[in-house]
Design a protein around this motif. Structure first.
Motif, PDB file in Angstrom:
ATOM      1  N   UNK A 160     -71.436  32.734 -51.857  1.00  0.00           N
ATOM      2  CA  UNK A 160     -70.399  32.871 -50.834  1.00  0.00           C
ATOM      3  C   UNK A 160     -71.052  33.510 -49.609  1.00  0.00           C
ATOM      4  N   UNK A 161     -71.168  32.721 -48.536  1.00  0.00           N
ATOM      5  CA  UNK A 161     -71.904  33.196 -47.369  1.00  0.00           C
ATOM      6  C   UNK A 161     -71.012  33.751 -46.267  1.00  0.00           C
ATOM      7  N   UNK A 162     -69.713  33.522 -46.352  1.00  0.00           N
ATOM      8  CA  UNK A 162     -68.810  34.003 -45.312  1.00  0.00           C
ATOM      9  C   UNK A 162     -68.421  35.453 -45.514  1.00  0.00           C
ATOM     10  N   UNK A 163     -67.499  35.917 -44.703  1.00  0.00           N
ATOM     11  CA  UNK A 163     -66.977  37.270 -44.852  1.00  0.00           C
ATOM     12  C   UNK A 163     -65.861  37.250 -45.883  1.00  0.00           C
ATOM     13  N   UNK A 164     -66.086  37.979 -46.956  1.00  0.00           N
ATOM     14  CA  UNK A 164     -65.093  37.982 -48.026  1.00  0.00           C
ATOM     15  C   UNK A 164     -63.809  38.675 -47.565  1.00  0.00           C
ATOM     16  N   UNK A 165     -62.646  38.063 -47.820  1.00  0.00           N
ATOM     17  CA  UNK A 165     -61.393  38.704 -47.419  1.00  0.00           C
ATOM     18  C   UNK A 165     -61.148  39.986 -48.211  1.00  0.00           C
ATOM     19  N   UNK A 166     -60.563  40.970 -47.553  1.00  0.00           N
ATOM     20  CA  UNK A 166     -60.197  42.206 -48.245  1.00  0.00           C
ATOM     21  C   UNK A 166     -58.985  41.931 -49.122  1.00  0.00           C
ATOM     22  N   UNK A 167     -59.070  42.182 -50.436  1.00  0.00           N
ATOM     23  CA  UNK A 167     -57.941  41.892 -51.321  1.00  0.00           C
ATOM     24  C   UNK A 167     -56.672  42.629 -50.878  1.00  0.00           C
ATOM     25  N   UNK A 168     -55.614  41.872 -50.641  1.00  0.00           N
ATOM     26  CA  UNK A 168     -54.353  42.454 -50.188  1.00  0.00           C
ATOM     27  C   UNK A 168     -53.579  43.049 -51.357  1.00  0.00           C
ATOM     28  N   UNK A 169     -52.776  44.037 -51.063  1.00  0.00           N
ATOM     29  CA  UNK A 169     -51.933  44.646 -52.085  1.00  0.00           C
ATOM     30  C   UNK A 169     -50.880  43.655 -52.531  1.00  0.00           C
ATOM     31  N   UNK A 170     -50.684  43.564 -53.846  1.00  0.00           N
ATOM     32  CA  UNK A 170     -49.620  42.731 -54.383  1.00  0.00           C
ATOM     33  C   UNK A 170     -48.308  43.512 -54.359  1.00  0.00           C
ATOM     34  N   UNK A 171     -47.265  42.903 -53.844  1.00  0.00           N
ATOM     35  CA  UNK A 171     -45.961  43.572 -53.772  1.00  0.00           C
ATOM     36  C   UNK A 171     -45.178  43.308 -55.059  1.00  0.00           C
ATOM     37  N   UNK A 172     -45.286  44.278 -55.951  1.00  0.00           N
ATOM     38  CA  UNK A 172     -44.698  44.172 -57.286  1.00  0.00           C
ATOM     39  C   UNK A 172     -43.525  45.139 -57.462  1.00  0.00           C
ATOM     40  N   UNK A 173     -43.017  45.655 -56.353  1.00  0.00           N
ATOM     41  CA  UNK A 173     -42.009  46.719 -56.411  1.00  0.00           C
ATOM     42  C   UNK A 173     -40.671  46.253 -56.982  1.00  0.00           C
ATOM     43  N   UNK A 174     -40.394  44.946 -56.948  1.00  0.00           N
ATOM     44  CA  UNK A 174     -39.088  44.448 -57.388  1.00  0.00           C
ATOM     45  C   UNK A 174     -38.863  44.649 -58.886  1.00  0.00           C
ATOM     46  N   UNK A 175     -39.937  44.757 -59.645  1.00  0.00           N
ATOM     47  CA  UNK A 175     -39.823  44.982 -61.082  1.00  0.00           C
ATOM     48  C   UNK A 175     -40.386  46.362 -61.396  1.00  0.00           C
ATOM     49  N   UNK A 176     -39.559  47.290 -61.858  1.00  0.00           N
ATOM     50  CA  UNK A 176     -40.021  48.670 -62.118  1.00  0.00           C
ATOM     51  C   UNK A 176     -41.209  48.747 -63.070  1.00  0.00           C
ATOM     52  N   UNK A 177     -41.223  47.875 -64.075  1.00  0.00           N
ATOM     53  CA  UNK A 177     -42.347  47.903 -65.014  1.00  0.00           C
ATOM     54  C   UNK A 177     -43.634  47.479 -64.316  1.00  0.00           C
ATOM     55  N   UNK A 178     -43.585  46.391 -63.575  1.00  0.00           N
ATOM     56  CA  UNK A 178     -44.775  45.900 -62.871  1.00  0.00           C
ATOM     57  C   UNK A 178     -45.246  46.895 -61.820  1.00  0.00           C
ATOM     58  N   UNK A 179     -44.298  47.555 -61.177  1.00  0.00           N
ATOM     59  CA  UNK A 179     -44.627  48.486 -60.090  1.00  0.00           C
ATOM     60  C   UNK A 179     -45.409  49.707 -60.572  1.00  0.00           C
ATOM     61  N   UNK A 180     -45.378  49.961 -61.869  1.00  0.00           N
ATOM     62  CA  UNK A 180     -46.107  51.114 -62.405  1.00  0.00           C
ATOM     63  C   UNK A 180     -47.622  50.975 -62.221  1.00  0.00           C
ATOM     64  N   UNK A 181     -48.089  49.742 -62.117  1.00  0.00           N
ATOM     65  CA  UNK A 181     -49.525  49.502 -62.013  1.00  0.00           C
ATOM     66  C   UNK A 181     -49.823  48.782 -60.701  1.00  0.00           C
ATOM     67  N   UNK A 182     -50.189  49.497 -59.653  1.00  0.00           N
ATOM     68  CA  UNK A 182     -50.532  48.849 -58.378  1.00  0.00           C
ATOM     69  C   UNK A 182     -51.745  47.943 -58.549  1.00  0.00           C
ATOM     70  N   UNK A 183     -51.697  46.786 -57.908  1.00  0.00           N
ATOM     71  CA  UNK A 183     -52.801  45.831 -58.005  1.00  0.00           C
ATOM     72  C   UNK A 183     -53.011  45.129 -56.680  1.00  0.00           C
ATOM     73  N   UNK A 184     -54.221  44.576 -56.522  1.00  0.00           N
ATOM     74  CA  UNK A 184     -54.531  43.768 -55.343  1.00  0.00           C
ATOM     75  C   UNK A 184     -54.709  42.312 -55.761  1.00  0.00           C
ATOM     76  N   UNK A 185     -54.655  41.432 -54.784  1.00  0.00           N
ATOM     77  CA  UNK A 185     -54.735  39.990 -55.019  1.00  0.00           C
ATOM     78  C   UNK A 185     -56.127  39.612 -55.542  1.00  0.00           C
TER      79      UNK A 185
END
Length: 235
Positions: free
Chosen positions: A32-57
């Motif tokens: 991969x020779x280009x500029x790697x995109x910065x992984x964006x935050x996944x918006x998981x707030x709608x589900x309380x269980x999922x929101x417990x673990x912040x993750x990026x794309x």
């Protein structure tokens, strides 16, 4: 005469070994020779269980100029390949509101199972192209696995209609000559008979690239696929 008989027996035992030794491998990297995109935050707030673990794309994972989760597979020239093993099960799990593994492989005729490891509802919606393969809800971790037998080659896309950030991919091949690039961008396809092949690389965001490769007996063929981040995929 006895010496001739012993020599003949030895030759019979030696032939299968020689035949196996004739096969080789295709080894390579995905650059991969280009500029790697910065992984964006996944918006998981709608589900309380999922929101417990912040993750990026995780759709683009680049480390030291190498691209992970690229499906590399032979599309032409595999007529002499060994019969593929369909006895093992390919698995796609759902953990922490993510499909895992993100990318894996299967072969036509192989059983694929979907599991839910979370105590929340997931809706497993799979596609081949634009056509739905199956669309089933899995209420929680006690739900029995979904079982499906792969019927055609191609990219099987996995989505969750409850949690839109959830994505998974299973590359399905007829010949089994395939691999997925690891975190260091490398891949290896074993048991490749000598011959000329068309090799295709597929990434969920950056799409496909093809190369021709010649495999010689007992000698690994080296391949490099190159992405620069300007490509467009259909993941």
């Amino acid at each position: 005469m006895r010496k001739l008989m012993l020599a003949a027996v030895g030759l019979c035992f030696a032939l299968p070994v020689a035949a196996l030794a004739a096969d080789s491998s295709i080894e390579g990297t995905v650059d991969f020779s280009g500029k790697a995109p910065t992984p964006a935050k996944l918006h998981r707030e709608a589900d309380p269980y999922c929101a417990k673990t912040p993750m990026t794309d995780p759709s683009v994972l680049v480390k030291n100029g190498k691209l992970e989760n690229v499906w590399v597979h032979v599309t032409k020239g595999a007529t002499g390949a060994a019969k593929v093993d369909t006895s093992k099960t390919a698995e796609m799990d759902q953990k922490n509101c993510m499909y895992t593994p993100r990318m894996t492989t299967a072969v036509v005729g192989q059983k694929i199972t979907a599991k839910n490891g979370d105590p929340v509802l997931h809706n497993v919606h799979t596609y081949m192209g634009s056509a739905t393969v199956f669309n089933k809800g899995m209420p929680n971790e006690k739900t029995p696995p979904i079982e499906y037998t792969a019927k055609e080659e191609g990219m099987m896309r996995w989505k969750c209609d409850v949690h839109p950030w959830m994505r998974g991919y299973i590359g399905i091949s007829k010949n089994g000559l395939q691999a997925v690039s690891g975190s260091d961008g490398t891949f290896k396809i074993d048991n490749v008979p000598p011959g000329k092949y068309t090799l295709e690389a597929w990434h969920e965001k950056y799409g496909t690239k093809t190369q021709e490769v010649t495999v010689e007996a007992g000698k690994p063929a080296k391949v490099t696929f190159k992405y620069d981040g300007t490509e467009k995929g259909t993941g």
